[in-house]
Enzyme design. Structure first.
Site, PDB file in Angstrom:
ATOM      1  N   ASP A  16       2.818  -7.276   1.441  1.00  0.00           N
ATOM      2  CA  ASP A  16       2.755  -6.546   2.910  1.00  0.00           C
ATOM      3  C   ASP A  16       1.699  -7.566   4.026  1.00  0.00           C
ATOM      4  O   ASP A  16       2.645  -6.081   4.529  1.00  0.00           O
ATOM      5  CB  ASP A  16       1.121  -5.697   2.023  1.00  0.00           C
ATOM      6  CG  ASP A  16       1.075  -4.302   2.592  1.00  0.00           C
ATOM      7  OD1 ASP A  16       2.213  -3.052   2.100  1.00  0.00           O
ATOM      8  OD2 ASP A  16      -0.220  -3.765   3.518  1.00  0.00           O
ATOM      9  N   LYS A  37      -5.721  -2.599   6.356  1.00  0.00           N
ATOM     10  CA  LYS A  37      -5.063  -2.462   7.812  1.00  0.00           C
ATOM     11  C   LYS A  37      -6.673  -2.447   9.085  1.00  0.00           C
ATOM     12  O   LYS A  37      -5.347  -2.972   9.772  1.00  0.00           O
ATOM     13  CB  LYS A  37      -4.596  -0.486   7.854  1.00  0.00           C
ATOM     14  CG  LYS A  37      -3.738  -0.799   5.860  1.00  0.00           C
ATOM     15  CD  LYS A  37      -3.313  -1.435   6.506  1.00  0.00           C
ATOM     16  CE  LYS A  37      -1.665  -1.007   4.981  1.00  0.00           C
ATOM     17  NZ  LYS A  37      -0.784  -2.287   4.865  1.00  0.00           N
ATOM     18  N   ARG A  60      -6.043   6.851   3.976  1.00  0.00           N
ATOM     19  CA  ARG A  60      -5.924   6.396   5.579  1.00  0.00           C
ATOM     20  C   ARG A  60      -6.462   7.744   6.191  1.00  0.00           C
ATOM     21  O   ARG A  60      -6.163   9.129   5.756  1.00  0.00           O
ATOM     22  CB  ARG A  60      -5.298   5.611   6.446  1.00  0.00           C
ATOM     23  CG  ARG A  60      -5.648   4.170   4.799  1.00  0.00           C
ATOM     24  CD  ARG A  60      -3.900   3.411   6.405  1.00  0.00           C
ATOM     25  NE  ARG A  60      -3.226   3.777   6.284  1.00  0.00           N
ATOM     26  CZ  ARG A  60      -1.938   4.333   7.163  1.00  0.00           C
ATOM     27  NH1 ARG A  60      -3.163   4.674   8.525  1.00  0.00           N
ATOM     28  NH2 ARG A  60      -0.889   5.338   7.166  1.00  0.00           N
ATOM     29  N   ARG A  96      -4.682   2.660  -6.225  1.00  0.00           N
ATOM     30  CA  ARG A  96      -4.539   2.225  -5.904  1.00  0.00           C
ATOM     31  C   ARG A  96      -5.306   0.614  -6.640  1.00  0.00           C
ATOM     32  O   ARG A  96      -6.496   1.015  -7.694  1.00  0.00           O
ATOM     33  CB  ARG A  96      -4.503   1.856  -4.444  1.00  0.00           C
ATOM     34  CG  ARG A  96      -4.317   2.183  -3.604  1.00  0.00           C
ATOM     35  CD  ARG A  96      -2.913   1.940  -3.186  1.00  0.00           C
ATOM     36  NE  ARG A  96      -2.535   2.542  -2.039  1.00  0.00           N
ATOM     37  CZ  ARG A  96      -1.458   2.404  -1.764  1.00  0.00           C
ATOM     38  NH1 ARG A  96      -1.699   0.986  -1.493  1.00  0.00           N
ATOM     39  NH2 ARG A  96      -0.829   2.720  -0.364  1.00  0.00           N
ATOM     40  N   HIS A 136       4.500  -6.678   8.685  1.00  0.00           N
ATOM     41  CA  HIS A 136       4.194  -5.200   7.829  1.00  0.00           C
ATOM     42  C   HIS A 136       5.218  -5.402   6.893  1.00  0.00           C
ATOM     43  O   HIS A 136       6.122  -4.392   6.361  1.00  0.00           O
ATOM     44  CB  HIS A 136       4.231  -3.561   7.608  1.00  0.00           C
ATOM     45  CG  HIS A 136       4.001  -3.091   7.355  1.00  0.00           C
ATOM     46  ND1 HIS A 136       4.040  -1.510   7.060  1.00  0.00           N
ATOM     47  CD2 HIS A 136       2.752  -2.494   6.153  1.00  0.00           C
ATOM     48  CE1 HIS A 136       3.688  -0.835   5.672  1.00  0.00           C
ATOM     49  NE2 HIS A 136       2.060  -1.861   5.265  1.00  0.00           N
ATOM     50  N   SER A 156       4.382   2.440   3.631  1.00  0.00           N
ATOM     51  CA  SER A 156       3.531   2.420   1.847  1.00  0.00           C
ATOM     52  C   SER A 156       4.216   3.484   0.689  1.00  0.00           C
ATOM     53  O   SER A 156       4.656   4.739   1.410  1.00  0.00           O
ATOM     54  CB  SER A 156       2.195   2.953   1.620  1.00  0.00           C
ATOM     55  OG  SER A 156       1.799   3.159   0.370  1.00  0.00           O
ATOM     56  N   LYS A 204       8.261  -1.848  -1.729  1.00  0.00           N
ATOM     57  CA  LYS A 204       7.709  -3.337  -1.388  1.00  0.00           C
ATOM     58  C   LYS A 204       7.042  -4.334  -2.216  1.00  0.00           C
ATOM     59  O   LYS A 204       7.576  -5.563  -2.906  1.00  0.00           O
ATOM     60  CB  LYS A 204       6.875  -3.481   0.474  1.00  0.00           C
ATOM     61  CG  LYS A 204       7.276  -3.197   1.676  1.00  0.00           C
ATOM     62  CD  LYS A 204       6.467  -3.523   2.590  1.00  0.00           C
ATOM     63  CE  LYS A 204       5.138  -3.167   2.085  1.00  0.00           C
ATOM     64  NZ  LYS A 204       4.444  -1.621   1.672  1.00  0.00           N
ATOM     65  N   THR A 205       5.942  -3.798  -2.727  1.00  0.00           N
ATOM     66  CA  THR A 205       6.137  -4.325  -4.246  1.00  0.00           C
ATOM     67  C   THR A 205       5.915  -4.307  -4.904  1.00  0.00           C
ATOM     68  O   THR A 205       6.316  -5.735  -5.757  1.00  0.00           O
ATOM     69  CB  THR A 205       4.153  -4.254  -3.768  1.00  0.00           C
ATOM     70  OG1 THR A 205       3.404  -4.381  -3.204  1.00  0.00           O
ATOM     71  CG2 THR A 205       2.901  -4.766  -5.514  1.00  0.00           C
TER      72      THR A 205
END
Length: 529
Positions: A255, A199, A56, A320, A218, A236, A240-241
């Site tokens: 997410d 995002k 980003r 990704r 988030h 990130s 989490k994933t």
């Protein structure tokens, strides 16, 4: 130019002969290959590279300063204002540019699995692989009737090859991500990184959902066999994933979620997983989801076999994989569940001083939610090449248009109302800071999280951390006892305490920016040194 005129200009573009609407996944894959935008991997996924921008670009993100929103937005370095006049001029330049392309790709779908609160969206792409990405990440219409009901959408217009001129267009660089709430438009250019689309919609939902009394989050979410819902907050790279993809629990989403009066719902229809060092042994569900229709970003492939090398960081560490929820076996469909029983705040502590798991009081939960401490990991943003300590409010500061206290107060009320247990889990370093210690073993983190979800830590004996006041369990099944107390993993307790006090000082300094927070949250929830 008013909103009607803006809409008319867009309609001309959408109705052009070069605009292809809601192409199927196989046709889009064919387009990607035909246009040489990507290649097929050995599993049938599409691999694309994003050039200069592999993460980003937060310094290039803006919100249009409009009358209806100017008093609501938390303006600053995250939400930079952009004038209406400059937006309209740049918008027309981008549309003119896209009209001259041979092909455009349009996706119409939704954000929000709960039909009561979902947002119609449409995505206009210069690249076929970006449109394939949008199909995987957002929610596809379930029937032709849903497309008929697809009215007044929020529109992404993405033109990666269009470069802005900062001196003329008012941007900070050639890259721009600009949101106009009045015109219901997101304008993206100068970057090929597909994550900007995902995002940007999340930022929009973070503005719209609180108006309906819904907390946007988030976080990832899953649910156990008994209907017990768990949330995993974190930036990130904090896990989490990985941690939500639990074979013993069904995945709600990885997410972005909303928490309404009815429970939790996924905002997306797919997953966008980091895949650096990905293996089937450690993360089988994610590994096996990367197949035909999925999109790999910046992953190195073997020249002959086209097999992915997930350990190679040639392009970036921020590799990704985008894939639909349906690519995973153990999911909830539609991705909606009840109220959370357990909330986990994930942090990757580069100082190596926070406990691997600790129980939080209500005040500590609010303090750590507002603080959002973690370490930015390499590749998630341009210019980040090694972990850096950072405080990201509500574990999602880059995506919050409203003041942080709006989200924090909503979370506090929901914790009280539903009696959720809250834990702080450090997936970062142990035995020393970054460069000296080691990353916490995933098997230990999984064991700790499993114990928390199963209620094994509700009444376990704890010790109080001397620097942060956190309650540390003295025993967790499957985890060596000494790992649970970070001071015992360091070679020198003096060095540990010095580093812990350094981090505690950063917590306190960061918290000074919150002016309208209850004194109890700071005094009872923060560091004790």
């Amino acid at each position: 130019m008013n909103s009607i005129e803006i809409t008319n200009e867009l309609e001309v573009l959408l109705n052009g002969e070069n605009a292809f609407h809601n192409l199927s996944v196989p046709v889009l894959v064919e387009k990607v290959l035909e246009r040489k935008e990507g290649v097929l991997t050995s599993t049938g996924a599409v691999r694309a590279t994003t050039g200069t921008y592999t993460g980003r670009s937060p310094k290039d993100k803006f919100i249009v300063n409009e009358k209806s929103t100017e008093d609501k937005i938390e303006w600053g370095t995250v939400n930079q204002p952009f004038s209406e006049a400059a937006f309209e001029k740049l918008y027309l330049k981008v549309l003119s540019y896209l009209k001259d392309r041979n092909e455009l790709f349009v996706f119409k779908g939704f954000a929000g699995a709960d039909t009561k609160y979902r947002l119609p969206i449409q995505v206009v792409n210069e690249f076929a692989w970006h449109n394939l990405f949008a199909q995987q990440l957002f929610i596809q219409p379930g029937s032709p009737d849903e497309l008929v009901q697809h009215t007044n959408p929020f529109t992404i217009v993405s033109a990666p090859n269009f470069k802005a001129d900062p001196a003329v267009d008012g941007t900070n660089s050639e890259t721009f991500i600009i949101v106009s709430f009045e015109k219901r438009t997101i304008l993206i250019g100068g970057t090929e990184y597909a994550g900007e689309m995902k995002k940007s919609i999340f930022s929009v939902m973070n503005y719209l959902l609180p108006e309906s009394g819904i907390l946007p989050m988030h976080c990832s979410a899953n649910v156990g066999q008994e209907g017990d819902v768990a949330l995993f907050f974190g930036l990130s790279g904090t896990g989490k994933t990985t941690l939500s993809a639990d074979p013993k629990r069904k995945l709600i989403g990885d997410d972005e979620h909303g928490w309404s009066n009815a429970g939790v719902f996924n905002i997306e229809g797919g997953c966008y997983a980091k895949c650096i060092n990905l293996t089937r042994e450690k993360e089988p569900q994610i590994f096996d989801a990367i197949r035909f229709g999925s999109v790999l970003e910046n992953v190195v492939l073997d020249d002959d076999t086209r097999a992915a090398d997930y350990d190679d960081t040639f392009f970036t560490e921020n590799t990704r994989a985008a894939y639909p929820l349906e690519a995973m076996d153990n999911i909830v469909m539609p991705s909606i569940a009840g109220h959370p029983h357990t909330i986990v705040f994930l942090t990757a502590d580069a100082f190596g001083v926070l406990p691997p798991i600790s129980k939080l009081t209500k005040e500590q939960a609010m303090y750590h939610f507002l603080s959002g401490y973690t370490s930015k990991l390499a590749g998630t943003e341009r210019g980040i090449t090694s972990p850096q300590a950072t405080f990201s409010t509500c574990f999602g500061s880059p995506f919050l248009p409203l003041p942080a206290t709006v989200y924090a107060e909503m979370l506090g009320r929901k914790i009280d109302e539903h009696g959720a247990n809250v834990f702080l889990v450090n997936t970062g370093w142990t035995g020393g800071e970054y460069g000296t210690g080691q990353r916490m073993k995933l098997k230990y983190t999984r064991a700790m999280v499993q114990s928390a979800l199963e209620g094994e830590l509700d009444s376990v004996e704890t010790v109080t951390d001397a620097n942060f006041g956190l309650q540390i369990p003295i025993h967790v099944p499957g985890v060596p006892d000494e790992v649970l107390q970070p001071v015992k993993t360091w070679d020198s307790s003096e060095a540990y305490n010095a580093k812990a006090q350094e981090l505690a000082g950063q917590f306190k300094q960061n918290f000074k920016k919150f002016k309208n927070v209850s004194a109890d949250i700071e005094t009872l929830g923060g560091p004790t040194v």
